[in-house]
Every structure is written in C-alpha cells, then in structure tokens.
Design an enzyme around this catalytic site. Sequence first.
Site, PDB file in Angstrom:
ATOM      1  N   HIS A   1      15.727  31.308  15.046  1.00 18.02           N
ATOM      2  CA  HIS A   1      14.524  31.612  16.076  1.00 18.02           C
ATOM      3  C   HIS A   1      14.908  30.871  17.061  1.00 18.02           C
ATOM      4  CE1 HIS A   1      11.907  32.927  12.254  1.00 18.02           C
ATOM      5  NE2 HIS A   1      12.844  33.536  12.408  1.00 18.02           N
TER       6      HIS A   1
ATOM      7  N   ARG B   1       0.778  -1.050  -0.049  1.00 16.89           N
ATOM      8  CA  ARG B   1      -0.149   0.123   0.163  1.00 16.89           C
ATOM      9  C   ARG B   1       0.848   1.269   0.149  1.00 16.89           C
ATOM     10  NH1 ARG B   1      -2.856  -1.447   5.477  1.00 16.89           N
ATOM     11  NH2 ARG B   1      -0.685  -1.702   5.910  1.00 16.89           N
TER      12      ARG B   1
ATOM     13  N   GLN C   1       2.459  22.428  20.848  1.00 15.39           N
ATOM     14  CA  GLN C   1       1.893  22.714  19.158  1.00 15.39           C
ATOM     15  C   GLN C   1       2.382  21.840  18.290  1.00 15.39           C
ATOM     16  OE1 GLN C   1       1.811  27.667  20.035  1.00 15.39           O
ATOM     17  NE2 GLN C   1       2.341  26.820  17.911  1.00 15.39           N
TER      18      GLN C   1
ATOM     19  N   TYR D   1       6.651  20.632  12.586  1.00  9.71           N
ATOM     20  CA  TYR D   1       7.452  20.514  13.606  1.00  9.71           C
ATOM     21  C   TYR D   1       6.672  20.503  15.108  1.00  9.71           C
ATOM     22  CZ  TYR D   1       7.919  25.540  13.243  1.00  9.71           C
ATOM     23  OH  TYR D   1       7.415  26.832  12.927  1.00  9.71           O
TER      24      TYR D   1
ATOM     25  N   ASP E   1      22.877  40.730  14.217  1.00  7.67           N
ATOM     26  CA  ASP E   1      23.840  39.571  14.622  1.00  7.67           C
ATOM     27  C   ASP E   1      24.062  39.544  16.256  1.00  7.67           C
ATOM     28  OD1 ASP E   1      25.516  41.872  15.239  1.00  7.67           O
ATOM     29  OD2 ASP E   1      26.637  41.348  13.289  1.00  7.67           O
TER      30      ASP E   1
ATOM     31  N   LYS F   1      12.108  21.480  20.012  1.00 14.26           N
ATOM     32  CA  LYS F   1      11.203  21.092  18.482  1.00 14.26           C
ATOM     33  C   LYS F   1      11.674  19.782  18.176  1.00 14.26           C
ATOM     34  CE  LYS F   1      11.403  26.120  18.042  1.00 14.26           C
ATOM     35  NZ  LYS F   1      12.056  27.109  17.346  1.00 14.26           N
TER      36      LYS F   1
ATOM     37  N   HIS G   1      17.213  28.134  15.856  1.00 12.04           N
ATOM     38  CA  HIS G   1      16.657  27.136  14.759  1.00 12.04           C
ATOM     39  C   HIS G   1      16.285  27.929  13.602  1.00 12.04           C
ATOM     40  CE1 HIS G   1      13.670  24.434  12.994  1.00 12.04           C
ATOM     41  NE2 HIS G   1      14.885  23.960  12.823  1.00 12.04           N
TER      42      HIS G   1
HETATM   43  C1  LIG Z   1       5.650  30.355  15.069  1.00 10.71           C
HETATM   44  C2  LIG Z   1       4.163  30.941  15.079  1.00 10.71           C
HETATM   45  C3  LIG Z   1       4.132  32.035  14.220  1.00 10.71           C
HETATM   46  N1  LIG Z   1       2.670  32.327  14.263  1.00 10.71           N
HETATM   47  C4  LIG Z   1       2.165  33.439  13.322  1.00 10.71           C
HETATM   48  C5  LIG Z   1       3.025  34.785  13.475  1.00 10.71           C
HETATM   49  C6  LIG Z   1       2.989  35.322  12.125  1.00 10.71           C
HETATM   50  O1  LIG Z   1       1.848  36.207  11.867  1.00 10.71           O
HETATM   51  C7  LIG Z   1       3.097  34.044  11.200  1.00 10.71           C
HETATM   52  C8  LIG Z   1       4.496  33.794  10.795  1.00 10.71           C
HETATM   53  O2  LIG Z   1       5.392  33.577  11.906  1.00 10.71           O
HETATM   54  P1  LIG Z   1       6.788  33.808  11.831  1.00 10.71           P
HETATM   55  O3  LIG Z   1       7.389  34.630  10.803  1.00 10.71           O
HETATM   56  O4  LIG Z   1       7.741  33.853  12.991  1.00 10.71           O
HETATM   57  O5  LIG Z   1       7.269  32.355  11.182  1.00 10.71           O
HETATM   58  P2  LIG Z   1       8.305  31.580  10.957  1.00 10.71           P
HETATM   59  O6  LIG Z   1       9.259  32.314  10.395  1.00 10.71           O
HETATM   60  O7  LIG Z   1       8.273  30.205  10.235  1.00 10.71           O
HETATM   61  O8  LIG Z   1       8.718  31.122  12.392  1.00 10.71           O
HETATM   62  C9  LIG Z   1       9.352  29.787  12.756  1.00 10.71           C
HETATM   63  O9  LIG Z   1      10.610  29.446  12.204  1.00 10.71           O
HETATM   64  C10 LIG Z   1      11.188  28.355  12.564  1.00 10.71           C
HETATM   65  C11 LIG Z   1      12.406  28.509  11.766  1.00 10.71           C
HETATM   66  C12 LIG Z   1      11.127  28.097  14.067  1.00 10.71           C
HETATM   67  O10 LIG Z   1      11.985  27.211  14.509  1.00 10.71           O
HETATM   68  C13 LIG Z   1       9.816  28.088  14.593  1.00 10.71           C
HETATM   69  O11 LIG Z   1       9.961  28.148  16.031  1.00 10.71           O
HETATM   70  C14 LIG Z   1       9.257  29.647  14.433  1.00 10.71           C
HETATM   71  O12 LIG Z   1       9.931  30.638  14.689  1.00 10.71           O
HETATM   72  O13 LIG Z   1       2.530  33.267  12.292  1.00 10.71           O
HETATM   73  C15 LIG Z   1       1.618  31.919  15.023  1.00 10.71           C
HETATM   74  O14 LIG Z   1       0.526  32.194  15.062  1.00 10.71           O
HETATM   75  N2  LIG Z   1       2.102  30.529  15.999  1.00 10.71           N
HETATM   76  C16 LIG Z   1       3.198  30.394  15.911  1.00 10.71           C
HETATM   77  O15 LIG Z   1       3.500  29.376  16.620  1.00 10.71           O
END
Ligand SMILES: Cc1cn([C@H]2C[C@H](O)[C@@H](COP(=O)(O)OP(=O)(O)O[C@H]3O[C@@H](C)C(=O)[C@@H](O)[C@H]3O)O2)c(=O)[nH]c1=O
Length: 192
Positions: A62, A23, A46, A132, A173, A72, A119
């Site tokens: 981040h 399958r 989450q 994740y 930075d 994570k 990360h």
């Molecule tokens: C991370 C996150 C974002 N958001 C919202 C905030 C924003 O409006 C939108 C996009 O968020 P960001 O631009 O922060 O998304 P992003 O850049 O994809 O952030 C993620 O990057 C990776 C590398 C990680 O490791 C994560 O922990 C997280 O920081 O989603 C949530 O509602 N819940 C969440 O848990």
Amino acid sequence: MKVTPLAVDGARLIASIPHDDHRGRFSRLFCRAWMQQAGLDPTVAQINHSQSSAPFTLRGLHWQDQPHAEAKLVTCLAGAIYDVIADVRPGSPSFGAWCAVSLDAGRNEAVYVPAGCAHGFLTLMPDSQVVYTSSEPHVPGLQHILRWDDPGFGIEWPARPAVLSAADRDAPDREGLGKSGAVRFPNKDFDA
Ligand SMILES: Cc1cn([C@H]2C[C@H](O)[C@@H](COP(=O)(O)OP(=O)(O)O[C@H]3O[C@@H](C)C(=O)[C@@H](O)[C@H]3O)O2)c(=O)[nH]c1=O
C-alpha cells in the site's frame, strides 16, 4: 540507536538501545530527536495498531499519493513479520527495487518507510501485532495497492499468504496500475 540503510533509497532499519533491569526492559518506540539526527521525517499524524490472528496474513502493498504521501516507522510488538518496501516512486534512484526485513517482538528494531513507497508485511506467527506511525492522515481516495506478487518487482516472500483482504487479493500489478491511468510508472527505467 543504530541506523542501517536498506536497498530502497531512504529506507532504514533502526535498532533502538534497550535498557534492561530487574523489572524488565525499557526502549523508545519513537524518538523525534533520533529521527531528526538520522535525517528522517519525524512527523506523526497517526499511530496505527495492526493485529493479525493467523500466521501468514498479508497486508499490502500500500501507499498514498501526494499531497498525503506517508512516511512510516514500523515496529512489531508481538509475534513476527516479514516487512517489505517496494520503490514505486518515479524518479527515485532505486525505483523498481525492493527490500525486506524480518521484525520480531523483543528485538527492538523498526523499519522506516520513506514517503511514497509501497509497504506491506506478512505475519510469520499467530497473533502478530504491528504498531506504526504515519506522517500523514489516512486519505482513502489517495490509496493505491500493488499486488504482493507483482512479477515486475519479483519480491521474494518467505511463504505464500494464507489470509489477505479482498482488495489486496484482487489488486492490480504494475502493468494494470499503469493501464488504469491512476499511477504513472516510467517503464523504461523499471525494465532497464
Ligand atoms: C490504514 C487505515 C485504515 N482504516 C480503516 C479502513 C478500513 O475500514 C479498515 C482496514 O483498512 P485496510 O484494509 O486498508 O488496513 P490494512 O490493510 O492493514 O492497511 C495498512 O496496511 C499496511 C501494510 C500499511 O502500510 C498501512 O499504511 C495501511 O495501508 O481500517 C482507517 O480508519 N484508518 C487508517 O489509517
């Protein structure tokens, strides 16, 4: 399950055992018992689904501060990514180190990011999808961003990012973060 330590203290590459039959394939994306056996934090607050259209989209680097520092477990379910962990934890034996793993859909591998580490990932193919877990809820006020090309870490990326958020593009930075007072880095350990 095969667990391989990575260069950042507490980080792991986890290979799940796939079960193939006529399958298709079954594999566990997350297993609490496996996480506990490997001494990893199995808490899931989450499950996040990240979809990036263009190749070489960068997200990161981040992390979230205590009391909501997040561990994570990162899997790539479509396309491919170059996943990076940078150790920004003062007092960590590997403070200042980074590690990277290429994850691609179909290889049944995941990266465990220990709480408090920065990360990020660079997508390597169009329409890459990353799922994740996060051990803590998202708390925007506790979020930090370190520049992907911070000269202190000197992370080797396979390509320059083509797409990234304004926040990631303009992120400070390590020196800038230190000056802002929001993050304290033990410079002498880092520079040693
Ligand atoms: C991370 C996150 C974002 N958001 C919202 C905030 C924003 O409006 C939108 C996009 O968020 P960001 O631009 O922060 O998304 P992003 O850049 O994809 O952030 C993620 O990057 C990776 C590398 C990680 O490791 C994560 O922990 C997280 O920081 O989603 C949530 O509602 N819940 C969440 O848990």
